[in-house]
Design a protein around this motif. Structure first.
Motif, short mmCIF file in Angstrom:
data_model
loop_
_atom_site.label_atom_id
_atom_site.label_comp_id
_atom_site.label_asym_id
_atom_site.label_seq_id
_atom_site.Cartn_x
_atom_site.Cartn_y
_atom_site.Cartn_z
N LYS A 60 22.82 130.87 232.83
CA LYS A 60 22.38 131.84 233.84
C LYS A 60 21.90 131.13 235.10
CE LYS A 60 23.28 135.12 230.95
NZ LYS A 60 24.47 135.97 231.11
N ASP B 79 26.32 134.07 239.29
CA ASP B 79 27.47 134.72 238.67
C ASP B 79 28.71 133.83 238.79
OD1 ASP B 79 29.30 135.70 241.02
OD2 ASP B 79 27.28 136.27 241.62
N ASP C 33 17.22 131.08 227.21
CA ASP C 33 16.10 131.56 228.01
C ASP C 33 14.81 130.87 227.57
OD1 ASP C 33 14.22 132.91 229.47
OD2 ASP C 33 14.72 134.90 228.73
#
Length: 245
Positions: free
Chosen positions: A202, A205, A178
């Motif tokens: 990320k 999905d 992140d």
């Protein structure tokens, strides 16, 4: 490294799907719709549409209600997911109003029939809308619980024979961690579907990534705040990550 394709370069794709999260429409608020943010996204879509690109959209509903959160708080999962689908319809109607205020002909097409406010999803009719240069906003996900709007976006892009999915986020690509919490996070220029799955990056999905991989559908992840705008990203300028084979 930044992509530096010269301005004026024609778009690389003729038909694309733009996927944005519901949270992207919150702007500085903590909940709901922020009209100036909706208008800014609509203006980017208008700029791409003006280039002759056929555009369809899928918008999440997390700014209003997220099914997984409702389920985690004790609500039955199917009911929570249906509530999330209804939230995407509200966002789609807001985007439609903003686009049509800019003179862009738009259709909201729902996987759950609600004839008084939008069209039901019929693939051949949706394709015809795109051919007539109308922006199609697909709402209510796939119409089924347990599937995210990421999966709905890849499914609709595949059905519409889109050449790429553009995922607008708050960051300028795909990172190994992140970037908000780690200033040393590494940004990828390109990354494979398998790497996304194996490293749990990320992007979308796992079901959505696997479906995109099976259909060899590239995913371009970019920031909605990019100075070049969606039309610049579409032409290969600005900063983005391309997910591909």
């Amino acid at each position: 490294m930044e992509n530096t394709t010269a301005p004026g370069t024609p778009p690389a794709y003729r038909r694309v799907l733009l996927k944005i999260s519901g949270e992207a429409l919150m702007g500085p608020q903590g909940y709901g719709l922020h009209p100036p943010t909706v208008a800014r996204v609509a203006s980017q879509v208008q700029a791409v549409h003006a280039l002759g690109v056929e555009v369809c959209m899928v918008i999440g509903g997390g700014n209003i209600f997220r099914g997984l959160q409702g389920s985690a708080q004790g609500m039955e999962r199917t009911t929570a997911d249906y509530m999330g689908m209804l939230a995407t319809v509200m966002n789609a109607l807001a985007m439609q109003a903003s686009l049509e205020g800019l003179g862009v002909h738009t259709r909201v097409i729902s996987a759950i029939p609600m004839d008084q406010i939008c069209e039901p999803y019929i693939r051949r009719r949706a394709v015809r809308h795109l051919e007539k240069k109308r922006v199609c906003i697909f709402a209510a996900g796939t119409g089924n619980p347990y599937f995210t709007t990421d999966t709905a976006a890849v499914l609709r892009a595949s059905e519409m024979a889109c050449e790429a999915i553009f995922k607008g986020t708050k960051v300028d690509g795909v990172y190994d961690t992140d970037p908000v919490g780690n200033p040393n996070a590494k940004r990828y220029e390109t990354v494979t579907y398998d790497d996304v799955l194996q490293q749990n990056l990320k992007v979308m999905d796992a079901s959505a990534i696997a479906l995109a991989r099976d259909n060899r559908l590239p995913i371009i992840v970019f920031s909605l705040d990019d100075a070049d705008g969606l039309d610049g990203i579409l032409a290969g300028r600005g900063r983005f990550t391309r997910v591909q084979v």
